[in-house]
Design a protein around this motif. Structure first.
Motif, PDB file in Angstrom:
ATOM      1  N   GLN A 262       0.646  -0.766  -0.304  1.00 37.91           N
ATOM      2  CA  GLN A 262       0.182  -0.230  -0.095  1.00 37.91           C
ATOM      3  C   GLN A 262       0.895   1.346  -0.313  1.00 37.91           C
ATOM      4  O   GLN A 262       0.755   2.063  -0.411  1.00 37.91           O
ATOM      5  CB  GLN A 262      -0.910   0.178   1.495  1.00 37.91           C
ATOM      6  CG  GLN A 262      -1.489   0.857   1.326  1.00 37.91           C
ATOM      7  CD  GLN A 262      -3.328   1.023  -0.253  1.00 37.91           C
ATOM      8  OE1 GLN A 262      -3.095  -0.325  -0.259  1.00 37.91           O
ATOM      9  NE2 GLN A 262      -3.410   1.490  -0.327  1.00 37.91           N
ATOM     10  N   ASP A 263       2.019   1.401   0.605  1.00 39.12           N
ATOM     11  CA  ASP A 263       2.661   2.192   1.051  1.00 39.12           C
ATOM     12  C   ASP A 263       3.434   2.604  -0.503  1.00 39.12           C
ATOM     13  O   ASP A 263       3.642   3.944  -1.065  1.00 39.12           O
ATOM     14  CB  ASP A 263       4.349   2.186   1.855  1.00 39.12           C
ATOM     15  CG  ASP A 263       3.302   2.438   3.295  1.00 39.12           C
ATOM     16  OD1 ASP A 263       2.256   2.926   3.538  1.00 39.12           O
ATOM     17  OD2 ASP A 263       4.038   1.729   3.962  1.00 39.12           O
ATOM     18  N   GLN A 264       3.882   2.087  -0.936  1.00 36.88           N
ATOM     19  CA  GLN A 264       4.620   2.063  -2.421  1.00 36.88           C
ATOM     20  C   GLN A 264       3.706   2.693  -3.849  1.00 36.88           C
ATOM     21  O   GLN A 264       4.114   3.243  -4.243  1.00 36.88           O
ATOM     22  CB  GLN A 264       5.011   0.458  -3.294  1.00 36.88           C
ATOM     23  CG  GLN A 264       5.843   0.258  -2.242  1.00 36.88           C
ATOM     24  CD  GLN A 264       7.163  -1.133  -2.995  1.00 36.88           C
ATOM     25  OE1 GLN A 264       5.943  -1.739  -3.014  1.00 36.88           O
ATOM     26  NE2 GLN A 264       7.883  -1.295  -3.238  1.00 36.88           N
ATOM     27  N   VAL A 265       2.169   2.593  -3.230  1.00 40.46           N
ATOM     28  CA  VAL A 265       1.446   2.741  -4.357  1.00 40.46           C
ATOM     29  C   VAL A 265       0.817   4.233  -4.245  1.00 40.46           C
ATOM     30  O   VAL A 265       0.900   4.724  -5.238  1.00 40.46           O
ATOM     31  CB  VAL A 265      -0.111   1.553  -4.319  1.00 40.46           C
ATOM     32  CG1 VAL A 265      -1.073   2.385  -4.785  1.00 40.46           C
ATOM     33  CG2 VAL A 265       0.380   0.228  -4.740  1.00 40.46           C
ATOM     34  N   VAL A 266       0.297   4.022  -2.996  1.00 38.84           N
ATOM     35  CA  VAL A 266       0.358   5.448  -2.410  1.00 38.84           C
ATOM     36  C   VAL A 266       1.590   6.825  -3.164  1.00 38.84           C
ATOM     37  O   VAL A 266       1.910   7.483  -3.333  1.00 38.84           O
ATOM     38  CB  VAL A 266       0.246   5.890  -0.636  1.00 38.84           C
ATOM     39  CG1 VAL A 266       0.093   7.003  -0.384  1.00 38.84           C
ATOM     40  CG2 VAL A 266      -1.080   5.158  -0.608  1.00 38.84           C
ATOM     41  N   GLY A 267       2.540   5.859  -2.962  1.00 38.72           N
ATOM     42  CA  GLY A 267       4.428   6.963  -3.064  1.00 38.72           C
ATOM     43  C   GLY A 267       4.289   7.500  -4.573  1.00 38.72           C
ATOM     44  O   GLY A 267       4.184   8.622  -4.593  1.00 38.72           O
ATOM     45  N   CYS A 268       3.399   6.262  -5.175  1.00 34.50           N
ATOM     46  CA  CYS A 268       4.354   6.257  -6.659  1.00 34.50           C
ATOM     47  C   CYS A 268       2.938   7.122  -6.925  1.00 34.50           C
ATOM     48  O   CYS A 268       2.422   8.177  -7.906  1.00 34.50           O
ATOM     49  CB  CYS A 268       3.491   4.893  -7.327  1.00 34.50           C
ATOM     50  SG  CYS A 268       4.195   4.785  -8.838  1.00 34.50           S
ATOM     51  N   ALA A 269       1.312   7.471  -6.672  1.00 38.71           N
ATOM     52  CA  ALA A 269       0.943   7.887  -6.443  1.00 38.71           C
ATOM     53  C   ALA A 269       0.681   9.348  -6.462  1.00 38.71           C
ATOM     54  O   ALA A 269       0.340  10.260  -7.458  1.00 38.71           O
ATOM     55  CB  ALA A 269      -0.746   7.059  -6.346  1.00 38.71           C
ATOM     56  N   LEU A 270       1.220   9.781  -5.256  1.00 39.80           N
ATOM     57  CA  LEU A 270       1.161  10.980  -5.460  1.00 39.80           C
ATOM     58  C   LEU A 270       2.773  11.521  -6.068  1.00 39.80           C
ATOM     59  O   LEU A 270       2.305  12.839  -6.253  1.00 39.80           O
ATOM     60  CB  LEU A 270       2.135  11.278  -3.340  1.00 39.80           C
ATOM     61  CG  LEU A 270       0.670  11.242  -2.483  1.00 39.80           C
ATOM     62  CD1 LEU A 270       1.109  10.768  -1.526  1.00 39.80           C
ATOM     63  CD2 LEU A 270      -0.275  11.960  -2.618  1.00 39.80           C
ATOM     64  N   ILE A 271       3.539  10.911  -6.054  1.00 45.71           N
ATOM     65  CA  ILE A 271       4.609  11.330  -7.189  1.00 45.71           C
ATOM     66  C   ILE A 271       4.161  11.719  -8.724  1.00 45.71           C
ATOM     67  O   ILE A 271       4.000  12.818  -9.540  1.00 45.71           O
ATOM     68  CB  ILE A 271       5.688  10.871  -7.668  1.00 45.71           C
ATOM     69  CG1 ILE A 271       6.629  10.340  -5.651  1.00 45.71           C
ATOM     70  CG2 ILE A 271       7.124  10.860  -8.333  1.00 45.71           C
ATOM     71  CD1 ILE A 271       7.693   8.880  -5.804  1.00 45.71           C
ATOM     72  N   ALA A 272       2.938  10.563  -9.300  1.00 42.19           N
ATOM     73  CA  ALA A 272       2.588  10.315 -10.127  1.00 42.19           C
ATOM     74  C   ALA A 272       1.333  11.854 -10.656  1.00 42.19           C
ATOM     75  O   ALA A 272       1.159  13.163 -11.706  1.00 42.19           O
ATOM     76  CB  ALA A 272       1.639   9.814 -10.747  1.00 42.19           C
ATOM     77  N   VAL A 273       0.631  12.240  -9.677  1.00 47.13           N
ATOM     78  CA  VAL A 273      -0.396  13.819  -9.143  1.00 47.13           C
ATOM     79  C   VAL A 273       1.022  15.000  -9.153  1.00 47.13           C
ATOM     80  O   VAL A 273       0.391  16.290  -9.870  1.00 47.13           O
ATOM     81  CB  VAL A 273      -0.870  13.194  -7.713  1.00 47.13           C
ATOM     82  CG1 VAL A 273      -1.628  15.174  -7.142  1.00 47.13           C
ATOM     83  CG2 VAL A 273      -1.668  12.221  -7.815  1.00 47.13           C
ATOM     84  N   VAL A 274       1.630  14.839  -8.794  1.00 43.63           N
ATOM     85  CA  VAL A 274       2.966  15.823  -8.213  1.00 43.63           C
ATOM     86  C   VAL A 274       3.045  16.308 -10.203  1.00 43.63           C
ATOM     87  O   VAL A 274       3.226  16.809 -10.387  1.00 43.63           O
ATOM     88  CB  VAL A 274       3.932  15.804  -7.425  1.00 43.63           C
ATOM     89  CG1 VAL A 274       5.282  17.203  -7.848  1.00 43.63           C
ATOM     90  CG2 VAL A 274       3.714  16.088  -6.222  1.00 43.63           C
TER      91      VAL A 274
END
Length: 113
Positions: A63-75
């Motif tokens: 879950q942490d990797q997915v959230v991190g990847c999604a946040l960087i993608a949104v940025v």
């Protein structure tokens, strides 16, 4: 005749720079290009590349990797969108960052399905 913005010395209208202080005149072709800086498109592209490389990880994501990847993608998406809306300089980098951000966001979402 006109006056230098740097030192106030009287200069000719066709002068590219002031002979007294060397300041570039407003009508000079040597004046810096308008259109913005690269402070938005470069981070957008970097974030997009990070997310794109993260998609090549073959292991299952927690879950942490997915959230991190999604946040960087949104940025990447936000910075690329703002850059395209506000300035002309670095438009290619902003578009690339935007596309890589969208692909990374879709990959992060797809890894949870």
């Amino acid at each position: 005749m006109s006056f230098c913005r740097g030192c106030g010395h009287q200069i000719h209208e066709t002068a590219q720079s002031c002979p007294q202080c060397g300041a570039v005149t407003a009508h000079s072709t040597l004046a810096p290009a308008q259109g913005g800086s690269l402070w938005l498109p470069v981070p957008s592209l970097v974030c997009g590349v990070i997310v794109a490389f993260a998609l090549f990880d073959p292991s299952d994501w927690d879950q942490d990797q997915v959230v991190g990847c999604a946040l960087i993608a949104v940025v990447a998406i936000v910075l690329g969108g703002i850059s395209l809306a506000k300035q002309k300089k670095g438009a290619g980098m902003a578009i690339a960052g935007l596309i890589l951000g969208v692909v990374g966001l879709l990959g992060a979402i797809g890894s949870q399905l």
